[in-house]
Scaffold this motif. Structure first.
Motif, PDB file in Angstrom:
ATOM      1  N   GLU A  28       7.066  -4.928  28.003  1.00 22.28           N
ATOM      2  CA  GLU A  28       7.688  -5.308  29.280  1.00 22.28           C
ATOM      3  C   GLU A  28       9.060  -5.943  29.056  1.00 22.28           C
ATOM      4  O   GLU A  28      10.003  -5.695  29.821  1.00 22.28           O
ATOM      5  CB  GLU A  28       6.770  -6.264  30.032  1.00 22.28           C
ATOM      6  CG  GLU A  28       5.502  -5.592  30.548  1.00 22.28           C
ATOM      7  CD  GLU A  28       4.524  -6.580  31.127  1.00 22.28           C
ATOM      8  OE1 GLU A  28       4.773  -7.792  31.001  1.00 22.28           O
ATOM      9  OE2 GLU A  28       3.504  -6.149  31.693  1.00 22.28           O
ATOM     10  N   LEU A  29       9.168  -6.757  28.004  1.00 21.28           N
ATOM     11  CA  LEU A  29      10.480  -7.337  27.680  1.00 21.28           C
ATOM     12  C   LEU A  29      11.438  -6.255  27.195  1.00 21.28           C
ATOM     13  O   LEU A  29      12.629  -6.273  27.526  1.00 21.28           O
ATOM     14  CB  LEU A  29      10.313  -8.419  26.613  1.00 21.28           C
ATOM     15  CG  LEU A  29      11.596  -9.109  26.134  1.00 21.28           C
ATOM     16  CD1 LEU A  29      12.352  -9.739  27.300  1.00 21.28           C
ATOM     17  CD2 LEU A  29      11.274 -10.166  25.080  1.00 21.28           C
ATOM     18  N   ALA A  30      10.909  -5.277  26.436  1.00 20.29           N
ATOM     19  CA  ALA A  30      11.743  -4.187  25.942  1.00 20.29           C
ATOM     20  C   ALA A  30      12.272  -3.336  27.092  1.00 20.29           C
ATOM     21  O   ALA A  30      13.387  -2.804  27.011  1.00 20.29           O
ATOM     22  CB  ALA A  30      10.954  -3.320  24.964  1.00 20.29           C
TER      23      ALA A  30
ATOM     24  N   LEU B 229      16.776 -15.367  30.627  1.00 22.55           N
ATOM     25  CA  LEU B 229      16.286 -16.655  31.120  1.00 22.55           C
ATOM     26  C   LEU B 229      15.421 -16.461  32.356  1.00 22.55           C
ATOM     27  O   LEU B 229      14.380 -17.123  32.512  1.00 22.55           O
ATOM     28  CB  LEU B 229      17.471 -17.575  31.436  1.00 22.55           C
ATOM     29  CG  LEU B 229      17.148 -19.001  31.874  1.00 22.55           C
ATOM     30  CD1 LEU B 229      16.239 -19.692  30.875  1.00 22.55           C
ATOM     31  CD2 LEU B 229      18.434 -19.801  32.066  1.00 22.55           C
ATOM     32  N   VAL B 230      15.821 -15.539  33.242  1.00 16.50           N
ATOM     33  CA  VAL B 230      15.003 -15.218  34.411  1.00 16.50           C
ATOM     34  C   VAL B 230      13.636 -14.709  33.955  1.00 16.50           C
ATOM     35  O   VAL B 230      12.582 -15.149  34.453  1.00 16.50           O
ATOM     36  CB  VAL B 230      15.701 -14.158  35.293  1.00 16.50           C
ATOM     37  CG1 VAL B 230      14.807 -13.765  36.470  1.00 16.50           C
ATOM     38  CG2 VAL B 230      17.037 -14.665  35.797  1.00 16.50           C
ATOM     39  N   PHE B 231      13.640 -13.772  33.007  1.00 14.84           N
ATOM     40  CA  PHE B 231      12.394 -13.199  32.494  1.00 14.84           C
ATOM     41  C   PHE B 231      11.523 -14.276  31.868  1.00 14.84           C
ATOM     42  O   PHE B 231      10.314 -14.322  32.107  1.00 14.84           O
ATOM     43  CB  PHE B 231      12.706 -12.107  31.468  1.00 14.84           C
ATOM     44  CG  PHE B 231      11.481 -11.433  30.912  1.00 14.84           C
ATOM     45  CD1 PHE B 231      11.003 -10.262  31.478  1.00 14.84           C
ATOM     46  CD2 PHE B 231      10.802 -11.960  29.817  1.00 14.84           C
ATOM     47  CE1 PHE B 231       9.874  -9.641  30.974  1.00 14.84           C
ATOM     48  CE2 PHE B 231       9.673 -11.353  29.306  1.00 14.84           C
ATOM     49  CZ  PHE B 231       9.198 -10.183  29.887  1.00 14.84           C
ATOM     50  N   GLY B 232      12.117 -15.125  31.038  1.00 12.62           N
ATOM     51  CA  GLY B 232      11.332 -16.148  30.352  1.00 12.62           C
ATOM     52  C   GLY B 232      10.665 -17.110  31.312  1.00 12.62           C
ATOM     53  O   GLY B 232       9.477 -17.415  31.162  1.00 12.62           O
ATOM     54  N   LEU B 233      11.397 -17.588  32.313  1.00 16.18           N
ATOM     55  CA  LEU B 233      10.825 -18.519  33.290  1.00 16.18           C
ATOM     56  C   LEU B 233       9.678 -17.877  34.063  1.00 16.18           C
ATOM     57  O   LEU B 233       8.585 -18.447  34.178  1.00 16.18           O
ATOM     58  CB  LEU B 233      11.913 -18.984  34.263  1.00 16.18           C
ATOM     59  CG  LEU B 233      12.874 -20.068  33.789  1.00 16.18           C
ATOM     60  CD1 LEU B 233      14.033 -20.205  34.757  1.00 16.18           C
ATOM     61  CD2 LEU B 233      12.141 -21.401  33.638  1.00 16.18           C
ATOM     62  N   ALA B 234       9.930 -16.672  34.594  1.00 18.33           N
ATOM     63  CA  ALA B 234       8.927 -16.020  35.434  1.00 18.33           C
ATOM     64  C   ALA B 234       7.731 -15.554  34.617  1.00 18.33           C
ATOM     65  O   ALA B 234       6.578 -15.723  35.031  1.00 18.33           O
ATOM     66  CB  ALA B 234       9.562 -14.841  36.173  1.00 18.33           C
TER      67      ALA B 234
ATOM     68  N   VAL C  26       5.099 -14.597  24.320  1.00 18.15           N
ATOM     69  CA  VAL C  26       6.300 -13.783  24.535  1.00 18.15           C
ATOM     70  C   VAL C  26       7.179 -14.417  25.604  1.00 18.15           C
ATOM     71  O   VAL C  26       8.405 -14.496  25.457  1.00 18.15           O
ATOM     72  CB  VAL C  26       5.910 -12.343  24.928  1.00 18.15           C
ATOM     73  CG1 VAL C  26       7.155 -11.533  25.307  1.00 18.15           C
ATOM     74  CG2 VAL C  26       5.177 -11.671  23.784  1.00 18.15           C
ATOM     75  N   GLY C  27       6.573 -14.891  26.688  1.00 22.66           N
ATOM     76  CA  GLY C  27       7.341 -15.563  27.728  1.00 22.66           C
ATOM     77  C   GLY C  27       8.012 -16.816  27.213  1.00 22.66           C
ATOM     78  O   GLY C  27       9.171 -17.106  27.556  1.00 22.66           O
ATOM     79  N   LEU C  28       7.307 -17.571  26.364  1.00 25.37           N
ATOM     80  CA  LEU C  28       7.876 -18.797  25.799  1.00 25.37           C
ATOM     81  C   LEU C  28       9.052 -18.492  24.881  1.00 25.37           C
ATOM     82  O   LEU C  28      10.088 -19.181  24.922  1.00 25.37           O
ATOM     83  CB  LEU C  28       6.788 -19.556  25.031  1.00 25.37           C
ATOM     84  CG  LEU C  28       7.197 -20.883  24.388  1.00 25.37           C
ATOM     85  CD1 LEU C  28       7.663 -21.868  25.453  1.00 25.37           C
ATOM     86  CD2 LEU C  28       6.029 -21.474  23.589  1.00 25.37           C
ATOM     87  N   VAL C  29       8.910 -17.450  24.055  1.00 27.19           N
ATOM     88  CA  VAL C  29      10.001 -17.060  23.153  1.00 27.19           C
ATOM     89  C   VAL C  29      11.210 -16.588  23.954  1.00 27.19           C
ATOM     90  O   VAL C  29      12.358 -16.934  23.646  1.00 27.19           O
ATOM     91  CB  VAL C  29       9.526 -15.964  22.181  1.00 27.19           C
ATOM     92  CG1 VAL C  29      10.710 -15.381  21.402  1.00 27.19           C
ATOM     93  CG2 VAL C  29       8.501 -16.532  21.206  1.00 27.19           C
TER      94      VAL C  29
END
Length: 273
Positions: A46-48, A70-75, A130-133
């Motif tokens: 999903e990050l890719a 940053l948007v992806f990581g927070l959400a 993954v979200g935390l990274v």
């Protein structure tokens, strides 16, 4: 002191059940490792997808890749933690079809709390990693002028984002009392909402602005806090001061969720077995 002991005593059955579930999963080490790897890979994919999208364009909705990270990581971190705790609400349709939900009524605990603590999937911790990274990388590569307000906003965004996504799971569960086979429909706004939350809300069409901007307040989980932290221009319909309204968005989401849940519980008349 006495009230604290009473609360601990009430919560003890749930702690025992969750500890037993976690221990049983960890005891099958090979299967547990495979579950962790599969969950990790799905989150990485999903990050890719976001990286591939920004590999084709330099900016999307006024944001560059390091900003959307940053948007992806927070959400994604908020969603993953909510999924870890409340994701088992997805099992409610199976209980309804099998008639096994009636067993929950035999126990002297609230139905929703029993459902939430009925299981725990430790593999979902890999997704949260993954979200935390992504969040850590987003904070590192962006120029954030750290102050007390920025630190507070980051904490508010994560807690309110977690609460908002948790409410979405409960809302979807409440609807199952009427739909029974409606998992696909409710997944559209739960998991579709997670996807929307990891994208720049400035590119949404008007219908999506209404649905995922305010009715299901996904823009408050990642997009708005990012704009505020990075001091970026915002769409006219989403001013950056709304980033501080994440708790209000979470309260709105929980008001809808609990109303739907109680409505569904009153509607339920048993499995008929």
């Amino acid at each position: 002191m006495g009230e604290g002991l009473a609360v601990r005593a009430r919560l003890r059955p749930y702690r025992v059940v969750l500890a037993a579930r976690a221990s049983s999963q960890a005891s099958y080490r090979a299967n547990f490792v495979l579950d962790l790897i599969s969950s990790l890979l799905s989150a990485v994919v999903e990050l890719a997808e976001v990286w591939v999208l920004f590999h084709a364009v330099t900016r999307l909705g006024g944001l560059e890749f390091h900003q959307i990270l940053l948007v992806f990581g927070l959400a994604d971190l908020a969603f993953s933690l909510a999924d870890l705790v409340f994701g088992h609400c997805d099992d409610l349709p199976a209980y309804l079809r099998a008639g096994t939900l009636d067993v929950f009524y035999l126990r002297p605990q609230p139905l929703l709390l029993q459902l939430v603590t009925s299981d725990i999937s430790l593999r979902r911790l890999a997704r949260a990693t993954v979200g935390l990274v992504a969040l850590g990388a987003g904070l590192a590569v962006n120029d954030v002028t750290w102050g007390v307000g920025d630190v507070a906003l980051l904490g508010v965004a994560l807690v309110s984002g977690w609460a908002t996504f948790a409410a979405m799971f409960v809302l979807a569960a409440g609807l199952q009392f009427f739909l029974v086979d409606g998992e696909e429909m409710t997944s559209a706004f739960v998991y579709g909402g997670r996807y929307a939350a990891t994208q720049p809300a400035s590119v949404w069409s008007r219908p999506l602005q209404a649905v995922f901007g305010f009715f299901f307040p996904m823009a408050f989980t990642g997009f708005l806090p990012t704009l505020r932290l990075l001091d970026l221009p915002a769409p006219a319909w989403l001013p950056t001061w709304l980033a501080w309204c994440g708790p209000l968005a979470a309260l709105w989401a929980w008001a809808m969720a609990l109303l739907c849940w109680h409505w569904g519980v009153r509607h339920y008349r048993g499995g008929g077995g």
